[in-house]
Design an enzyme around this catalytic site. Structure first.
Site, PDB file in Angstrom:
ATOM      1  CG  ASP A   1     -18.240  12.291  22.780  1.00 26.80           C
ATOM      2  OD1 ASP A   1     -18.906  11.483  23.456  1.00 26.80           O
ATOM      3  OD2 ASP A   1     -17.964  13.434  23.187  1.00 26.80           O
ATOM      4  CG  HIS A   2     -17.521   7.842  25.046  1.00 26.42           C
ATOM      5  ND1 HIS A   2     -16.565   7.490  25.961  1.00 26.42           N
ATOM      6  CD2 HIS A   2     -17.799   9.155  25.309  1.00 26.42           C
ATOM      7  CE1 HIS A   2     -16.271   8.513  26.733  1.00 26.42           C
ATOM      8  NE2 HIS A   2     -17.015   9.542  26.358  1.00 26.42           N
TER       9      HIS A   2
ATOM     10  CD  GLU B   1     -21.286  12.797  29.071  1.00 25.14           C
ATOM     11  OE1 GLU B   1     -21.352  13.976  28.670  1.00 25.14           O
ATOM     12  OE2 GLU B   1     -20.335  12.038  28.804  1.00 25.14           O
TER      13      GLU B   1
ATOM     14  CG  ASN C   1     -20.077   8.693  27.980  1.00 22.98           C
ATOM     15  OD1 ASN C   1     -21.071   9.273  27.528  1.00 22.98           O
ATOM     16  ND2 ASN C   1     -19.238   9.281  28.809  1.00 22.98           N
TER      17      ASN C   1
ATOM     18  CG  ASP D   1     -15.277   4.608  27.356  1.00 22.12           C
ATOM     19  OD1 ASP D   1     -16.177   5.120  28.033  1.00 22.12           O
ATOM     20  OD2 ASP D   1     -14.749   5.173  26.363  1.00 22.12           O
TER      21      ASP D   1
ATOM     22  CG  ASN E   1     -13.626  11.090  31.941  1.00 21.76           C
ATOM     23  OD1 ASN E   1     -13.505  11.256  30.733  1.00 21.76           O
ATOM     24  ND2 ASN E   1     -14.750  11.367  32.584  1.00 21.76           N
TER      25      ASN E   1
ATOM     26  CG  ASP F   1     -16.021   8.015  30.437  1.00 22.51           C
ATOM     27  OD1 ASP F   1     -14.774   7.964  30.548  1.00 22.51           O
ATOM     28  OD2 ASP F   1     -16.623   8.963  29.909  1.00 22.51           O
TER      29      ASP F   1
END
Length: 262
Positions: free
Chosen positions: A246-247, A34, A7, A217, A148, A146
Protein backbone atom coordinates in the site's frame (compact mmCIF):
# COMPACT_ATOMS: atom_id res chain seq x y z
CA UNK A 1 23.90 7.72 -5.76
CA UNK A 2 20.23 6.74 -5.70
CA UNK A 3 18.80 5.89 -2.28
CA UNK A 4 15.27 4.62 -1.70
CA UNK A 5 12.91 3.77 1.12
CA UNK A 6 10.05 1.33 0.70
CA UNK A 7 7.55 -0.07 3.18
CA UNK A 8 7.26 -3.40 1.42
CA UNK A 9 4.41 -4.67 3.67
CA UNK A 10 5.66 -8.25 3.81
CA UNK A 11 9.02 -8.95 2.16
CA UNK A 12 8.31 -12.58 1.28
CA UNK A 13 4.75 -12.08 0.09
CA UNK A 14 5.76 -9.04 -1.99
CA UNK A 15 9.12 -10.43 -3.14
CA UNK A 16 8.21 -10.55 -6.87
CA UNK A 17 7.14 -6.90 -6.71
CA UNK A 18 10.29 -5.91 -4.83
CA UNK A 19 12.58 -7.72 -7.27
CA UNK A 20 10.76 -6.22 -10.28
CA UNK A 21 11.13 -2.73 -8.84
CA UNK A 22 14.81 -3.27 -7.98
CA UNK A 23 15.46 -4.31 -11.57
CA UNK A 24 13.59 -1.40 -13.15
CA UNK A 25 14.60 1.38 -10.74
CA UNK A 26 18.13 0.13 -9.91
CA UNK A 27 18.62 2.04 -6.63
CA UNK A 28 22.07 1.87 -5.04
CA UNK A 29 20.69 1.63 -1.49
CA UNK A 30 17.23 0.62 -0.31
CA UNK A 31 15.72 0.83 3.16
CA UNK A 32 12.82 -1.57 3.71
CA UNK A 33 10.18 -1.53 6.43
CA UNK A 34 7.46 -3.86 7.66
CA UNK A 35 9.29 -7.03 6.66
CA UNK A 36 6.83 -9.26 8.56
CA UNK A 37 9.53 -11.90 8.54
CA UNK A 38 11.64 -13.47 11.28
CA UNK A 39 15.38 -13.17 10.70
CA UNK A 40 15.81 -16.74 9.49
CA UNK A 41 13.19 -16.35 6.75
CA UNK A 42 14.54 -13.15 5.21
CA UNK A 43 14.97 -13.86 1.43
CA UNK A 44 18.73 -13.20 1.36
CA UNK A 45 19.47 -15.49 -1.58
CA UNK A 46 17.00 -13.68 -3.86
CA UNK A 47 18.29 -10.29 -2.71
CA UNK A 48 21.88 -11.35 -3.39
CA UNK A 49 20.96 -12.61 -6.86
CA UNK A 50 19.43 -9.20 -7.57
CA UNK A 51 22.86 -7.66 -6.89
CA UNK A 52 22.47 -6.44 -3.30
CA UNK A 53 24.11 -7.01 0.05
CA UNK A 54 21.70 -6.93 2.98
CA UNK A 55 21.47 -6.42 6.70
CA UNK A 56 18.15 -6.86 8.46
CA UNK A 57 16.40 -6.90 11.80
CA UNK A 58 13.38 -9.13 11.36
CA UNK A 59 10.23 -9.83 13.30
CA UNK A 60 7.38 -12.20 12.55
CA UNK A 61 4.50 -9.73 12.78
CA UNK A 62 4.16 -6.21 11.44
CA UNK A 63 7.67 -4.97 12.13
CA UNK A 64 11.13 -5.54 10.71
CA UNK A 65 13.60 -3.32 8.87
CA UNK A 66 16.39 -3.94 6.38
CA UNK A 67 19.01 -2.11 4.34
CA UNK A 68 19.99 -3.36 0.88
CA UNK A 69 23.08 -2.00 -0.86
CA UNK A 70 25.04 -2.54 -4.04
CA UNK A 71 28.08 -1.59 -1.96
CA UNK A 72 29.53 -3.34 1.05
CA UNK A 73 28.29 -1.90 4.31
CA UNK A 74 29.02 -2.04 8.00
CA UNK A 75 26.19 -2.37 10.47
CA UNK A 76 26.35 0.31 13.15
CA UNK A 77 23.24 -0.24 15.23
CA UNK A 78 19.98 -2.17 15.52
CA UNK A 79 17.33 -0.80 17.79
CA UNK A 80 17.29 2.47 19.73
CA UNK A 81 18.58 3.08 23.23
CA UNK A 82 16.29 4.23 26.01
CA UNK A 83 14.00 1.25 26.61
CA UNK A 84 15.63 -2.06 27.49
CA UNK A 85 12.24 -3.81 27.38
CA UNK A 86 11.41 -2.76 23.81
CA UNK A 87 11.89 -5.82 21.59
CA UNK A 88 10.22 -4.48 18.45
CA UNK A 89 12.35 -4.47 15.29
CA UNK A 90 12.04 -0.88 14.11
CA UNK A 91 15.52 0.56 13.55
CA UNK A 92 18.75 -0.47 11.83
CA UNK A 93 21.74 1.66 10.85
CA UNK A 94 24.76 1.20 8.58
CA UNK A 95 27.79 2.96 7.12
CA UNK A 96 27.99 2.80 3.33
CA UNK A 97 30.61 4.63 1.24
CA UNK A 98 31.04 7.44 3.73
CA UNK A 99 27.30 7.73 4.42
CA UNK A 100 25.52 6.86 7.65
CA UNK A 101 21.99 5.71 6.93
CA UNK A 102 19.33 4.86 9.47
CA UNK A 103 16.28 2.87 8.37
CA UNK A 104 13.27 3.24 10.64
CA UNK A 105 9.67 2.11 11.00
CA UNK A 106 8.05 4.43 13.51
CA UNK A 107 5.06 3.00 15.42
CA UNK A 108 1.61 3.62 13.97
CA UNK A 109 0.17 4.62 17.33
CA UNK A 110 -3.50 3.87 16.74
CA UNK A 111 -5.94 3.79 18.37
CA UNK A 112 -5.73 7.26 19.87
CA UNK A 113 -5.81 7.77 22.80
CA UNK A 114 -4.24 4.71 24.34
CA UNK A 115 -1.01 2.85 25.15
CA UNK A 116 -0.04 2.43 21.49
CA UNK A 117 -0.16 6.19 21.03
CA UNK A 118 1.95 6.73 24.14
CA UNK A 119 4.46 4.15 22.85
CA UNK A 120 4.65 6.06 19.56
CA UNK A 121 5.50 9.31 21.35
CA UNK A 122 8.10 7.60 23.55
CA UNK A 123 9.70 5.96 20.51
CA UNK A 124 9.75 9.35 18.77
CA UNK A 125 11.61 10.84 21.74
CA UNK A 126 14.17 8.02 21.62
CA UNK A 127 14.63 8.61 17.89
CA UNK A 128 15.10 12.34 18.47
CA UNK A 129 17.82 11.76 21.04
CA UNK A 130 19.67 9.43 18.69
CA UNK A 131 19.21 11.80 15.73
CA UNK A 132 20.76 14.62 17.74
CA UNK A 133 23.80 12.45 18.50
CA UNK A 134 24.19 11.62 14.80
CA UNK A 135 24.26 15.31 13.87
CA UNK A 136 27.11 15.83 16.33
CA UNK A 137 29.24 13.42 14.27
CA UNK A 138 29.49 16.05 11.51
CA UNK A 139 29.09 13.33 8.86
CA UNK A 140 26.67 12.78 5.95
CA UNK A 141 23.62 11.13 7.55
CA UNK A 142 20.20 10.09 6.27
CA UNK A 143 17.29 9.00 8.47
CA UNK A 144 14.67 7.45 6.25
CA UNK A 145 11.70 5.15 6.36
CA UNK A 146 8.04 5.00 7.30
CA UNK A 147 7.59 7.67 9.97
CA UNK A 148 3.81 7.17 10.17
CA UNK A 149 3.49 10.96 10.35
CA UNK A 150 1.77 13.42 8.04
CA UNK A 151 3.72 16.59 8.87
CA UNK A 152 1.28 19.15 7.43
CA UNK A 153 -2.15 19.40 5.85
CA UNK A 154 -0.47 19.35 2.44
CA UNK A 155 0.56 15.76 3.19
CA UNK A 156 -2.93 14.26 3.49
CA UNK A 157 -6.04 14.00 1.36
CA UNK A 158 -8.94 15.64 3.25
CA UNK A 159 -7.04 16.40 6.48
CA UNK A 160 -10.24 17.17 8.40
CA UNK A 161 -10.96 13.42 8.45
CA UNK A 162 -7.69 12.64 10.24
CA UNK A 163 -7.74 15.00 13.22
CA UNK A 164 -7.91 12.21 15.81
CA UNK A 165 -5.75 9.70 13.97
CA UNK A 166 -2.35 8.97 15.51
CA UNK A 167 -0.61 9.76 12.21
CA UNK A 168 -1.97 13.32 12.21
CA UNK A 169 -2.39 14.20 15.88
CA UNK A 170 -0.89 17.57 16.81
CA UNK A 171 1.43 15.89 19.33
CA UNK A 172 2.94 13.69 16.60
CA UNK A 173 3.32 16.51 14.10
CA UNK A 174 4.99 18.59 16.81
CA UNK A 175 7.40 15.73 17.52
CA UNK A 176 8.30 15.50 13.83
CA UNK A 177 8.86 19.27 13.63
CA UNK A 178 11.04 19.19 16.73
CA UNK A 179 13.12 16.44 15.14
CA UNK A 180 13.52 18.35 11.86
CA UNK A 181 14.38 21.54 13.72
CA UNK A 182 17.50 19.87 15.12
CA UNK A 183 19.04 20.59 11.71
CA UNK A 184 17.52 17.97 9.40
CA UNK A 185 16.02 18.65 5.97
CA UNK A 186 12.89 16.95 4.61
CA UNK A 187 14.13 16.05 1.11
CA UNK A 188 10.72 15.97 -0.61
CA UNK A 189 9.65 19.33 0.82
CA UNK A 190 13.06 20.85 0.12
CA UNK A 191 12.68 20.21 -3.63
CA UNK A 192 8.87 20.21 -3.85
CA UNK A 193 7.74 22.75 -1.25
CA UNK A 194 4.17 23.26 -2.46
CA UNK A 195 3.27 20.04 -4.31
CA UNK A 196 0.70 17.48 -3.18
CA UNK A 197 2.83 14.36 -2.98
CA UNK A 198 1.68 11.09 -1.42
CA UNK A 199 3.56 7.86 -0.61
CA UNK A 200 0.72 5.68 0.76
CA UNK A 201 -2.76 4.81 -0.51
CA UNK A 202 -5.10 2.59 1.50
CA UNK A 203 -6.32 -0.68 -0.03
CA UNK A 204 -9.90 0.34 0.74
CA UNK A 205 -12.27 2.85 -0.84
CA UNK A 206 -10.43 2.88 -4.16
CA UNK A 207 -7.89 5.24 -2.60
CA UNK A 208 -5.15 4.83 -5.21
CA UNK A 209 -7.42 5.49 -8.19
CA UNK A 210 -8.77 8.62 -6.45
CA UNK A 211 -5.27 9.66 -5.32
CA UNK A 212 -6.63 9.82 -1.78
CA UNK A 213 -3.24 9.36 -0.21
CA UNK A 214 -0.88 10.29 2.60
CA UNK A 215 2.78 11.29 2.73
CA UNK A 216 4.20 9.29 5.62
CA UNK A 217 7.51 7.98 4.18
CA UNK A 218 10.25 10.57 4.61
CA UNK A 219 13.92 11.31 3.98
CA UNK A 220 15.58 13.50 6.60
CA UNK A 221 19.04 14.67 5.53
CA UNK A 222 21.91 16.09 7.53
CA UNK A 223 23.44 19.37 6.25
CA UNK A 224 26.22 17.55 4.36
CA UNK A 225 23.68 15.48 2.42
CA UNK A 226 21.50 18.49 1.55
CA UNK A 227 24.42 20.00 -0.35
CA UNK A 228 24.48 16.88 -2.56
CA UNK A 229 20.73 16.51 -3.12
CA UNK A 230 19.71 16.44 -6.81
CA UNK A 231 16.25 14.81 -6.91
CA UNK A 232 13.55 13.51 -4.56
CA UNK A 233 10.68 11.53 -6.10
CA UNK A 234 8.02 8.85 -5.51
CA UNK A 235 7.66 5.84 -7.81
CA UNK A 236 3.89 6.15 -7.57
CA UNK A 237 3.23 3.68 -10.41
CA UNK A 238 4.51 0.78 -8.27
CA UNK A 239 1.49 1.21 -6.00
CA UNK A 240 -0.65 0.31 -9.01
CA UNK A 241 1.13 -2.99 -9.69
CA UNK A 242 -0.62 -6.28 -8.95
CA UNK A 243 -0.25 -7.65 -5.39
CA UNK A 244 1.83 -4.66 -4.32
CA UNK A 245 2.31 -2.84 -1.01
CA UNK A 246 0.00 0.00 0.00
CA UNK A 247 3.12 2.21 -0.04
CA UNK A 248 5.14 3.32 -3.06
CA UNK A 249 8.94 3.55 -3.08
CA UNK A 250 10.36 6.99 -2.34
CA UNK A 251 13.85 7.88 -3.51
CA UNK A 252 16.45 10.60 -3.63
CA UNK A 253 19.49 11.12 -5.82
CA UNK A 254 22.73 12.50 -4.42
CA UNK A 255 25.70 13.74 -6.40
CA UNK A 256 28.47 11.13 -6.55
CA UNK A 257 28.90 7.68 -5.04
CA UNK A 258 31.55 8.45 -2.42
CA UNK A 259 30.49 10.79 0.38
CA UNK A 260 33.69 10.79 2.43
CA UNK A 261 34.72 14.16 1.03
CA UNK A 262 32.36 16.50 2.78
Amino acid sequence: MKIATYNVNGVNGRLPVLLKWLKTASPDIVCLQELKSPDEKFPLESINKAGYHAIWHGQKSWNGVAILSKYKMEERRRGLAGDKDDIQSRYIEASINGLIIGCLYLPNGNPYPGPKFEYKLKWFRRLSRHAKSLLKLDEPVILTGDYNVMPTELDVYKPERWINDALFRKEVRAAFKKLVDQGWTDAIRHLHPDETIYTFWDYFRNAYARNAGLRIDHFLLSPHCVKLLKRAEVDKQVRGWEKTSDHAPVWIELKGNQLNNK
